[in-house]
Design a protein around this motif. Structure first.
Motif, PDB file in Angstrom:
ATOM      1  N   LYS A 129      51.280  37.122  51.802  1.00  0.00           N
ATOM      2  CA  LYS A 129      52.605  37.454  52.334  1.00  0.00           C
ATOM      3  C   LYS A 129      52.819  38.950  52.581  1.00  0.00           C
ATOM      4  N   THR A 147      59.556  43.511  47.897  1.00  0.00           N
ATOM      5  CA  THR A 147      60.402  43.363  46.703  1.00  0.00           C
ATOM      6  C   THR A 147      59.548  43.284  45.438  1.00  0.00           C
ATOM      7  N   GLY A 148      58.294  42.823  45.583  1.00  0.00           N
ATOM      8  CA  GLY A 148      57.397  42.786  44.426  1.00  0.00           C
ATOM      9  C   GLY A 148      57.199  44.178  43.848  1.00  0.00           C
ATOM     10  N   ALA A 149      57.132  45.186  44.741  1.00  0.00           N
ATOM     11  CA  ALA A 149      56.927  46.566  44.279  1.00  0.00           C
ATOM     12  C   ALA A 149      58.102  47.012  43.406  1.00  0.00           C
ATOM     13  N   TYR A 151      59.914  45.057  41.353  1.00  0.00           N
ATOM     14  CA  TYR A 151      59.728  44.478  40.012  1.00  0.00           C
ATOM     15  C   TYR A 151      58.563  45.161  39.301  1.00  0.00           C
ATOM     16  N   ARG A 152      57.560  45.542  40.068  1.00  0.00           N
ATOM     17  CA  ARG A 152      56.413  46.235  39.480  1.00  0.00           C
ATOM     18  C   ARG A 152      56.847  47.592  38.922  1.00  0.00           C
ATOM     19  N   ALA A 211      55.180  42.669  35.424  1.00  0.00           N
ATOM     20  CA  ALA A 211      56.208  42.477  36.463  1.00  0.00           C
ATOM     21  C   ALA A 211      56.666  41.027  36.472  1.00  0.00           C
ATOM     22  N   SER A 212      55.712  40.129  36.355  1.00  0.00           N
ATOM     23  CA  SER A 212      56.063  38.711  36.345  1.00  0.00           C
ATOM     24  C   SER A 212      56.953  38.402  35.139  1.00  0.00           C
ATOM     25  N   ASP A 243      61.818  34.817  45.902  1.00  0.00           N
ATOM     26  CA  ASP A 243      63.133  34.169  45.926  1.00  0.00           C
ATOM     27  C   ASP A 243      63.972  34.625  47.104  1.00  0.00           C
ATOM     28  N   ARG A 269      42.581  38.594  46.102  1.00  0.00           N
ATOM     29  CA  ARG A 269      42.932  39.681  45.174  1.00  0.00           C
ATOM     30  C   ARG A 269      41.683  40.398  44.686  1.00  0.00           C
ATOM     31  N   ASP A 296      56.235  32.539  37.212  1.00  0.00           N
ATOM     32  CA  ASP A 296      57.149  32.808  38.335  1.00  0.00           C
ATOM     33  C   ASP A 296      57.856  31.536  38.803  1.00  0.00           C
TER      34      ASP A 296
HETATM   35  O1   DC Z   1      54.609  40.008  45.118  1.00  0.00           O
HETATM   36  P1   DC Z   1      54.021  40.737  43.872  1.00  0.00           P
HETATM   37  O2   DC Z   1      52.735  40.126  43.405  1.00  0.00           O
HETATM   38  O3   DC Z   1      53.912  42.213  44.122  1.00  0.00           O
HETATM   39  O4   DC Z   1      55.131  40.525  42.695  1.00  0.00           O
HETATM   40  C1   DC Z   1      54.929  40.945  41.374  1.00  0.00           C
HETATM   41  C2   DC Z   1      55.793  40.122  40.436  1.00  0.00           C
HETATM   42  O5   DC Z   1      57.167  40.428  40.647  1.00  0.00           O
HETATM   43  C3   DC Z   1      55.657  38.619  40.612  1.00  0.00           C
HETATM   44  O6   DC Z   1      54.667  38.037  39.779  1.00  0.00           O
HETATM   45  C4   DC Z   1      57.039  38.099  40.270  1.00  0.00           C
HETATM   46  C5   DC Z   1      57.968  39.260  40.563  1.00  0.00           C
HETATM   47  N1   DC Z   1      58.742  39.068  41.801  1.00  0.00           N
HETATM   48  C6   DC Z   1      59.863  38.283  41.738  1.00  0.00           C
HETATM   49  O7   DC Z   1      60.170  37.705  40.692  1.00  0.00           O
HETATM   50  N2   DC Z   1      60.663  38.145  42.823  1.00  0.00           N
HETATM   51  C7   DC Z   1      60.343  38.751  43.977  1.00  0.00           C
HETATM   52  N3   DC Z   1      61.165  38.638  45.018  1.00  0.00           N
HETATM   53  C8   DC Z   1      59.167  39.532  44.074  1.00  0.00           C
HETATM   54  C9   DC Z   1      58.370  39.641  42.962  1.00  0.00           C
END
Ligand code: DC
Length: 335
Positions: A129, A147-149, A151-152, A211-212, A243, A269, A296
């Protein structure tokens, strides 16, 4: 050879306006792409059917494009298209990553997509994605919000401060003072903790897992979601996450859910990390991804889930370009 696109608009169909708008557009294209005049082989213009008073190609000649070939065409009337718009395509000798330039409100010549719109792309880790979202955003000339960044970055802050990412109370405390922001430089997202750019520190296995875990907590999600909604309300963007289609932007104009087999996702990965010079154990990575998938998709608030109205794309056997093309085709079909 490289092809660079651009467009601009004028207020009134008159020669002076056309001259000024064309000169400005070409100047911006030159400076944003570090072009020299003699590297431009050819310039093709097209203008909307309401422009009659002057050829954009002549304006380019007058602006000093003396040696390249120039061509102007007029478009038929397109219902809902932008008014008084001049589009351009420059054929350039050298091979570069093009920076397309859209000035004075000219984005795309279609009312349906010229207005603000959001694309939600959700899916599990390794579904492709973020790569797809970046390419798509670049193609549509809109912003990409990873958005993952975000949470990271929360996870990184917690790890640095020794905050237990499992502990709601400690995490909630951290969130109260956390200064997280995103910015863009040359179209690339940078994620900041206070003023520090932490973008390069977010892709380690420790940060991924943390992050998760930290993203389960409502205090974290609400803070991140508020920022994401604010950005998406101001401009067109592609957001990727877990989400977006279900919770962050349930009314997003376009929704996609990407998936791929666990084996393929782990391999992607793995290749990504090896390419970055990291040593990784494939089996451990596969276990990490499975653990993240589980965490997740089973959390109480806004879990990883396909929205009812999202289009599912299994990317296991597809190249990134094929996925982007499929998404664009589906968007065309919808509008
Ligand atoms: O997409 P990513 O692998 O960079 O996301 C890292 C973690 O952040 C993922 O395991 C769960 C969380 N995350 C989330 O809960 N909601 C999002 N919109 C994006 C990431």
């Amino acid at each position: 050879m490289t092809v660079i696109r651009g467009a601009t608009t004028i207020m009134k169909d008159c020669a002076e306006e056309i001259r000024a708008a064309v000169a400005e557009l070409l100047e911006q294209i030159e400076s944003r792409n570090a072009l020299k005049r003699d590297e431009v082989l050819s310039i093709v213009f097209s203008s909307t059917s309401d422009i009659h008073s002057f050829y954009p190609a002549k304006a380019a000649r007058e602006a000093g494009f003396a040696s390249c070939s120039l061509f102007s065409a007029q478009e038929p009337e397109i219902e809902g298209g932008l008014a008084l718009c001049i589009r351009v395509m420059l054929f350039v000798e050298k091979n570069i990553t093009p920076h397309h330039v859209y000035l004075r409100g000219a984005r795309v010549l279609r009312r349906d997509i010229a207005q603000k719109y959001n694309i939600a792309i959700d899916g599990p880790a390794g579904s492709g994605k973020s790569t797809v979202a970046k390419l798509l955003a670049n193609d549509c000339h809109i912003l990409y919000l990873d958005t993952g960044a975000m949470y990271r970055a929360c996870a990184l802050a917690a790890l640095r401060k020794g905050v237990d990412v499992e502990d709601e109370v400690q995490v909630c405390d951290l969130m109260r003072t956390l200064e997280l922001s995103v910015g863009y430089s040359d179209g690339v997202q940078h994620t900041y903790l206070s003023k520090e750019d932490v973008s390069a520190l977010l892709r380690t296995p420790d940060v991924s897992m943390a992050a998760s875990t930290i993203s389960r907590h409502p205090s974290v999600r609400m803070k991140m979601v508020e920022k994401q909604r604010e950005i998406a309300s101001k401009m067109s963007c592609v957001l990727d996450g877990r989400d977006i289609g279900t919770f962050v932007l349930p009314d997003a104009d376009f929704k996609f859910f990407l998936t791929a087999s666990p084996e393929v996702r782990a391999k992607r990965r793995y290749d990504e990390m090896v390419a970055r010079g990291k040593k990784v154990d494939f089996e451990a990575l596969k276990r990490d991804i499975a653990a993240r998938d589980k965490q997740d998709s089973t959390r109480a608030l806004a879990p990883l889930k396909q929205a009812d109205d999202a289009i599912l794309i299994d990317t296991s056997e597809m190249t990134v370009e094929e996925v982007v093309e499929t998404i664009k085709r589906k968007m065309q079909e919808k509008i």
